[in-house]
Design a protein around this motif. Structure first.
Motif, PDB file in Angstrom:
ATOM      1  N   VAL A  59      44.392 111.822   5.594  1.00 53.01           N
ATOM      2  CA  VAL A  59      43.465 110.770   5.180  1.00 53.01           C
ATOM      3  C   VAL A  59      44.169 109.417   5.173  1.00 53.01           C
ATOM      4  CG1 VAL A  59      42.093 109.873   3.261  1.00 53.01           C
ATOM      5  CG2 VAL A  59      41.996 112.311   3.840  1.00 53.01           C
ATOM      6  N   THR A  60      45.414 109.395   4.674  1.00 52.89           N
ATOM      7  CA  THR A  60      46.186 108.154   4.629  1.00 52.89           C
ATOM      8  C   THR A  60      46.499 107.672   6.036  1.00 52.89           C
ATOM      9  OG1 THR A  60      47.160 108.762   2.501  1.00 52.89           O
ATOM     10  CG2 THR A  60      48.320 107.096   3.796  1.00 52.89           C
ATOM     11  N   VAL A  61      46.889 108.600   6.920  1.00 54.97           N
ATOM     12  CA  VAL A  61      47.181 108.237   8.311  1.00 54.97           C
ATOM     13  C   VAL A  61      45.918 107.713   8.993  1.00 54.97           C
ATOM     14  CG1 VAL A  61      47.785 109.172  10.579  1.00 54.97           C
ATOM     15  CG2 VAL A  61      49.156 109.759   8.569  1.00 54.97           C
ATOM     16  N   PRO A  91      51.111 110.343  18.838  1.00 56.62           N
ATOM     17  CA  PRO A  91      50.960 111.728  18.372  1.00 56.62           C
ATOM     18  C   PRO A  91      49.623 111.908  17.645  1.00 56.62           C
ATOM     19  CG  PRO A  91      53.144 110.908  17.855  1.00 56.62           C
ATOM     20  CD  PRO A  91      52.365 109.738  18.336  1.00 56.62           C
ATOM     21  N   SER A  92      49.231 113.130  17.489  1.00 57.39           N
ATOM     22  CA  SER A  92      47.963 113.416  16.810  1.00 57.39           C
ATOM     23  C   SER A  92      48.029 112.971  15.356  1.00 57.39           C
ATOM     24  CB  SER A  92      47.661 114.914  16.861  1.00 57.39           C
ATOM     25  OG  SER A  92      48.616 115.623  16.077  1.00 57.39           O
ATOM     26  N   GLU A  93      46.873 112.861  14.767  1.00 59.34           N
ATOM     27  CA  GLU A  93      46.786 112.494  13.350  1.00 59.34           C
ATOM     28  C   GLU A  93      47.590 113.476  12.493  1.00 59.34           C
ATOM     29  OE1 GLU A  93      43.061 112.944  10.625  1.00 59.34           O
ATOM     30  OE2 GLU A  93      42.805 111.118  11.829  1.00 59.34           O
ATOM     31  N   LYS A  94      47.474 114.765  12.820  1.00 61.25           N
ATOM     32  CA  LYS A  94      48.194 115.792  12.067  1.00 61.25           C
ATOM     33  C   LYS A  94      49.700 115.610  12.208  1.00 61.25           C
ATOM     34  CE  LYS A  94      48.701 120.851  11.733  1.00 61.25           C
ATOM     35  NZ  LYS A  94      48.223 122.150  12.286  1.00 61.25           N
ATOM     36  N   GLU A  95      50.169 115.308  13.447  1.00 64.18           N
ATOM     37  CA  GLU A  95      51.599 115.137  13.680  1.00 64.18           C
ATOM     38  C   GLU A  95      52.127 113.870  13.012  1.00 64.18           C
ATOM     39  OE1 GLU A  95      55.501 115.543  14.926  1.00 64.18           O
ATOM     40  OE2 GLU A  95      53.857 116.989  14.667  1.00 64.18           O
ATOM     41  N   LEU A  96      51.344 112.802  13.048  1.00 71.46           N
ATOM     42  CA  LEU A  96      51.761 111.569  12.364  1.00 71.46           C
ATOM     43  C   LEU A  96      51.884 111.804  10.860  1.00 71.46           C
ATOM     44  CD1 LEU A  96      49.622 108.879  14.237  1.00 71.46           C
ATOM     45  CD2 LEU A  96      52.116 109.099  14.275  1.00 71.46           C
ATOM     46  N   ALA A  97      50.952 112.563  10.303  1.00 74.74           N
ATOM     47  CA  ALA A  97      51.014 112.868   8.875  1.00 74.74           C
ATOM     48  C   ALA A  97      52.295 113.634   8.553  1.00 74.74           C
ATOM     49  CB  ALA A  97      49.783 113.672   8.459  1.00 74.74           C
ATOM     50  N   ARG A  98      52.660 114.578   9.430  1.00 71.77           N
ATOM     51  CA  ARG A  98      53.899 115.339   9.216  1.00 71.77           C
ATOM     52  C   ARG A  98      55.115 114.428   9.308  1.00 71.77           C
ATOM     53  NH1 ARG A  98      58.063 117.211  11.522  1.00 71.77           N
ATOM     54  NH2 ARG A  98      57.498 116.311  13.541  1.00 71.77           N
ATOM     55  N   GLN A  99      55.167 113.569  10.326  1.00 64.40           N
ATOM     56  CA  GLN A  99      56.332 112.695  10.522  1.00 64.40           C
ATOM     57  C   GLN A  99      56.522 111.732   9.352  1.00 64.40           C
ATOM     58  OE1 GLN A  99      56.898 110.715  14.265  1.00 64.40           O
ATOM     59  NE2 GLN A  99      55.857 112.329  15.418  1.00 64.40           N
TER      60      GLN A  99
END
Length: 250
Positions: free
Chosen positions: A57-59, A43-51
Protein backbone atom coordinates in the motif's frame (compact mmCIF):
# COMPACT_ATOMS: atom_id res chain seq x y z
CA UNK A 1 10.59 -5.43 -21.55
CA UNK A 2 11.82 -7.26 -18.48
CA UNK A 3 11.74 -5.71 -15.04
CA UNK A 4 15.01 -4.32 -13.73
CA UNK A 5 15.99 -4.40 -10.08
CA UNK A 6 16.99 -1.17 -8.42
CA UNK A 7 20.76 -0.88 -8.62
CA UNK A 8 21.42 0.30 -5.09
CA UNK A 9 20.17 -0.47 -1.62
CA UNK A 10 17.74 2.23 -0.55
CA UNK A 11 19.49 4.74 1.73
CA UNK A 12 18.45 5.47 5.26
CA UNK A 13 15.71 8.10 5.01
CA UNK A 14 16.28 11.54 6.59
CA UNK A 15 13.20 11.29 8.80
CA UNK A 16 10.58 11.46 6.04
CA UNK A 17 7.14 12.80 6.84
CA UNK A 18 5.62 9.68 5.20
CA UNK A 19 7.03 6.22 4.64
CA UNK A 20 6.27 6.50 0.92
CA UNK A 21 8.70 9.44 0.69
CA UNK A 22 11.60 6.95 0.91
CA UNK A 23 10.50 5.31 -2.33
CA UNK A 24 9.66 8.60 -4.05
CA UNK A 25 13.00 10.25 -3.28
CA UNK A 26 15.06 7.17 -4.11
CA UNK A 27 13.48 6.48 -7.50
CA UNK A 28 13.38 10.16 -8.38
CA UNK A 29 17.07 10.47 -7.50
CA UNK A 30 17.98 7.52 -9.71
CA UNK A 31 16.05 8.98 -12.65
CA UNK A 32 17.70 12.38 -12.27
CA UNK A 33 21.14 10.75 -11.98
CA UNK A 34 20.55 8.75 -15.16
CA UNK A 35 20.66 5.40 -13.32
CA UNK A 36 17.11 4.70 -14.48
CA UNK A 37 16.32 5.50 -18.11
CA UNK A 38 13.08 6.62 -19.73
CA UNK A 39 11.09 3.57 -20.82
CA UNK A 40 12.80 1.24 -18.34
CA UNK A 41 10.44 -1.02 -16.44
CA UNK A 42 10.59 -0.94 -12.65
CA UNK A 43 10.26 -4.04 -10.47
CA UNK A 44 6.76 -5.10 -9.53
CA UNK A 45 4.92 -3.47 -6.67
CA UNK A 46 5.47 -6.62 -4.60
CA UNK A 47 9.23 -6.62 -5.34
CA UNK A 48 9.59 -2.91 -4.55
CA UNK A 49 7.83 -3.50 -1.23
CA UNK A 50 10.32 -6.28 -0.44
CA UNK A 51 13.35 -4.17 -1.42
CA UNK A 52 12.29 -1.17 0.64
CA UNK A 53 10.86 -3.15 3.55
CA UNK A 54 7.51 -1.41 3.22
CA UNK A 55 3.93 -2.48 2.61
CA UNK A 56 2.52 -2.71 -0.90
CA UNK A 57 0.00 0.00 0.00
CA UNK A 58 2.86 2.37 0.87
CA UNK A 59 4.70 1.54 -2.37
CA UNK A 60 1.48 2.06 -4.33
CA UNK A 61 1.11 5.53 -2.78
CA UNK A 62 4.70 6.36 -3.74
CA UNK A 63 4.14 5.27 -7.34
CA UNK A 64 1.08 7.47 -7.58
CA UNK A 65 3.11 10.46 -6.40
CA UNK A 66 5.83 9.67 -8.94
CA UNK A 67 3.24 9.35 -11.68
CA UNK A 68 1.69 12.72 -10.76
CA UNK A 69 5.14 14.32 -10.94
CA UNK A 70 5.84 12.74 -14.31
CA UNK A 71 8.63 10.38 -13.23
CA UNK A 72 6.78 7.14 -14.02
CA UNK A 73 3.93 5.91 -16.21
CA UNK A 74 1.65 3.19 -14.88
CA UNK A 75 0.14 0.89 -17.49
CA UNK A 76 -2.64 -1.54 -16.70
CA UNK A 77 -3.34 -4.90 -18.26
CA UNK A 78 -1.35 -8.01 -19.17
CA UNK A 79 1.50 -5.99 -20.69
CA UNK A 80 1.33 -3.31 -18.05
CA UNK A 81 3.67 -2.28 -15.28
CA UNK A 82 5.49 0.79 -14.01
CA UNK A 83 7.80 2.47 -16.52
CA UNK A 84 10.30 5.25 -15.98
CA UNK A 85 9.35 8.57 -17.54
CA UNK A 86 10.77 12.07 -17.56
CA UNK A 87 8.76 15.09 -16.38
CA UNK A 88 7.65 17.23 -19.29
CA UNK A 89 6.92 20.96 -19.38
CA UNK A 90 3.26 20.26 -18.57
CA UNK A 91 4.13 19.07 -15.07
CA UNK A 92 6.42 22.03 -14.44
CA UNK A 93 3.89 24.51 -15.78
CA UNK A 94 1.05 23.04 -13.73
CA UNK A 95 3.15 23.13 -10.55
CA UNK A 96 4.13 26.77 -11.05
CA UNK A 97 0.58 27.77 -11.93
CA UNK A 98 -0.77 26.05 -8.81
CA UNK A 99 1.88 27.77 -6.68
CA UNK A 100 0.75 31.12 -8.07
CA UNK A 101 -2.88 30.23 -7.34
CA UNK A 102 -2.06 29.30 -3.75
CA UNK A 103 -0.27 32.63 -3.32
CA UNK A 104 -3.22 34.43 -4.92
CA UNK A 105 -1.25 36.13 -7.66
CA UNK A 106 -3.04 39.24 -8.89
CA UNK A 107 -3.53 40.25 -12.49
CA UNK A 108 -1.24 43.21 -11.87
CA UNK A 109 1.54 40.96 -10.54
CA UNK A 110 1.25 38.61 -13.51
CA UNK A 111 1.25 41.48 -15.99
CA UNK A 112 4.32 42.94 -14.28
CA UNK A 113 6.17 39.61 -14.48
CA UNK A 114 5.35 39.30 -18.17
CA UNK A 115 6.60 42.83 -18.82
CA UNK A 116 9.91 41.95 -17.20
CA UNK A 117 10.44 38.67 -19.08
CA UNK A 118 8.69 38.59 -22.43
CA UNK A 119 10.42 41.56 -24.10
CA UNK A 120 13.74 39.78 -23.48
CA UNK A 121 12.25 36.54 -24.82
CA UNK A 122 11.27 38.37 -28.00
CA UNK A 123 14.81 39.73 -28.33
CA UNK A 124 16.27 36.25 -27.88
CA UNK A 125 13.84 34.88 -30.45
CA UNK A 126 15.02 37.47 -32.96
CA UNK A 127 18.54 36.12 -32.53
CA UNK A 128 17.79 32.39 -32.31
CA UNK A 129 14.54 31.58 -34.14
CA UNK A 130 14.72 28.59 -36.47
CA UNK A 131 12.65 28.33 -39.67
CA UNK A 132 10.15 26.05 -37.91
CA UNK A 133 9.73 28.61 -35.10
CA UNK A 134 8.95 31.35 -37.59
CA UNK A 135 6.48 29.08 -39.36
CA UNK A 136 4.71 28.30 -36.06
CA UNK A 137 4.35 32.02 -35.35
CA UNK A 138 3.09 32.72 -38.87
CA UNK A 139 0.51 29.97 -38.51
CA UNK A 140 -0.72 31.40 -35.20
CA UNK A 141 -1.09 34.88 -36.68
CA UNK A 142 -2.85 33.61 -39.80
CA UNK A 143 -5.26 31.45 -37.80
CA UNK A 144 -6.08 34.44 -35.59
CA UNK A 145 -6.70 36.57 -38.67
CA UNK A 146 -9.01 33.94 -40.17
CA UNK A 147 -10.89 33.62 -36.87
CA UNK A 148 -11.60 37.36 -36.90
CA UNK A 149 -12.89 37.11 -40.47
CA UNK A 150 -15.29 34.44 -39.19
CA UNK A 151 -16.28 36.93 -36.46
CA UNK A 152 -14.98 34.67 -33.71
CA UNK A 153 -14.19 37.15 -30.89
CA UNK A 154 -12.23 34.71 -28.72
CA UNK A 155 -8.58 35.22 -29.64
CA UNK A 156 -7.07 33.61 -26.54
CA UNK A 157 -6.13 30.25 -28.14
CA UNK A 158 -4.39 32.05 -31.02
CA UNK A 159 -2.58 34.33 -28.59
CA UNK A 160 -1.39 31.32 -26.59
CA UNK A 161 -0.12 29.64 -29.76
CA UNK A 162 1.79 32.75 -30.82
CA UNK A 163 3.40 33.42 -27.45
CA UNK A 164 4.27 29.74 -27.02
CA UNK A 165 5.97 29.63 -30.42
CA UNK A 166 7.82 32.86 -29.64
CA UNK A 167 9.06 31.57 -26.29
CA UNK A 168 10.23 28.31 -27.85
CA UNK A 169 12.11 30.37 -30.44
CA UNK A 170 14.12 31.88 -27.58
CA UNK A 171 15.83 28.51 -27.14
CA UNK A 172 15.52 28.74 -23.35
CA UNK A 173 13.42 25.90 -21.83
CA UNK A 174 13.37 27.56 -18.40
CA UNK A 175 11.67 30.64 -19.82
CA UNK A 176 9.25 28.47 -21.81
CA UNK A 177 8.04 26.71 -18.64
CA UNK A 178 7.93 29.83 -16.47
CA UNK A 179 6.00 31.88 -19.00
CA UNK A 180 3.54 29.09 -19.71
CA UNK A 181 2.57 29.10 -16.03
CA UNK A 182 1.97 32.88 -16.18
CA UNK A 183 -0.18 32.56 -19.30
CA UNK A 184 -2.25 29.77 -17.77
CA UNK A 185 -3.48 32.13 -15.04
CA UNK A 186 -3.52 35.33 -17.08
CA UNK A 187 -5.67 33.77 -19.79
CA UNK A 188 -8.01 32.16 -17.24
CA UNK A 189 -8.81 35.64 -15.99
CA UNK A 190 -8.87 37.14 -19.48
CA UNK A 191 -11.41 34.56 -20.61
CA UNK A 192 -13.84 35.92 -18.02
CA UNK A 193 -13.46 39.47 -19.35
CA UNK A 194 -13.88 38.80 -23.07
CA UNK A 195 -15.01 39.06 -25.81
CA UNK A 196 -13.49 42.42 -26.73
CA UNK A 197 -13.15 43.00 -30.46
CA UNK A 198 -10.74 45.90 -30.06
CA UNK A 199 -8.31 43.77 -28.08
CA UNK A 200 -8.60 40.94 -30.61
CA UNK A 201 -7.78 43.29 -33.49
CA UNK A 202 -4.85 44.77 -31.59
CA UNK A 203 -3.50 41.29 -30.74
CA UNK A 204 -3.37 40.27 -34.41
CA UNK A 205 -1.72 43.55 -35.41
CA UNK A 206 0.88 43.41 -32.62
CA UNK A 207 1.72 39.74 -33.19
CA UNK A 208 2.33 40.38 -36.88
CA UNK A 209 4.66 43.29 -36.09
CA UNK A 210 6.60 41.23 -33.53
CA UNK A 211 6.87 38.35 -36.00
CA UNK A 212 8.22 40.73 -38.66
CA UNK A 213 10.88 42.00 -36.23
CA UNK A 214 11.89 38.45 -35.25
CA UNK A 215 12.03 37.34 -38.90
CA UNK A 216 14.19 40.41 -39.68
CA UNK A 217 16.61 39.45 -36.87
CA UNK A 218 16.02 42.78 -35.12
CA UNK A 219 16.17 42.09 -31.35
CA UNK A 220 15.84 45.74 -30.30
CA UNK A 221 12.66 46.24 -32.31
CA UNK A 222 11.24 42.89 -31.17
CA UNK A 223 11.91 43.86 -27.55
CA UNK A 224 10.29 47.30 -27.91
CA UNK A 225 7.24 45.95 -29.74
CA UNK A 226 6.65 43.26 -27.13
CA UNK A 227 6.95 45.78 -24.30
CA UNK A 228 4.39 48.03 -26.01
CA UNK A 229 2.09 45.07 -26.68
CA UNK A 230 2.15 43.85 -23.09
CA UNK A 231 1.75 47.35 -21.63
CA UNK A 232 -1.39 47.90 -23.71
CA UNK A 233 -2.91 44.57 -22.71
CA UNK A 234 -2.02 45.04 -19.03
CA UNK A 235 -3.78 48.40 -19.05
CA UNK A 236 -6.86 47.11 -20.87
CA UNK A 237 -7.17 44.01 -18.67
CA UNK A 238 -6.89 46.09 -15.51
CA UNK A 239 -9.60 48.44 -16.78
CA UNK A 240 -11.91 45.53 -17.57
CA UNK A 241 -11.13 43.82 -14.26
CA UNK A 242 -11.99 46.94 -12.28
CA UNK A 243 -15.19 47.33 -14.24
CA UNK A 244 -16.20 43.71 -13.64
CA UNK A 245 -14.56 43.32 -10.22
CA UNK A 246 -12.18 40.51 -11.21
CA UNK A 247 -9.15 40.95 -8.97
CA UNK A 248 -7.44 37.55 -8.84
CA UNK A 249 -6.15 35.60 -11.81
CA UNK A 250 -7.78 32.27 -10.99
Amino acid sequence: MASSALVRTPPEPPRPTRASDVVVQHIKGMVLAGQLRAGQRLPSEKELARQFGLSRVTVRDALRVLEAEGFVRIRLGARGGVFVSLPGPQQVTASLANLLRVNRASLRALAEARLLLEPEVAALAAQRARPEDLEAMRTAVEEARQARQRRDPYFIPHSVHFHTALSEASGNPVLVCALASFWALFHEALARLLPDDGMAARAVEDHQAILDAVASRDPERARALMREHLAYFAQRVEQLARRRRVEQAW
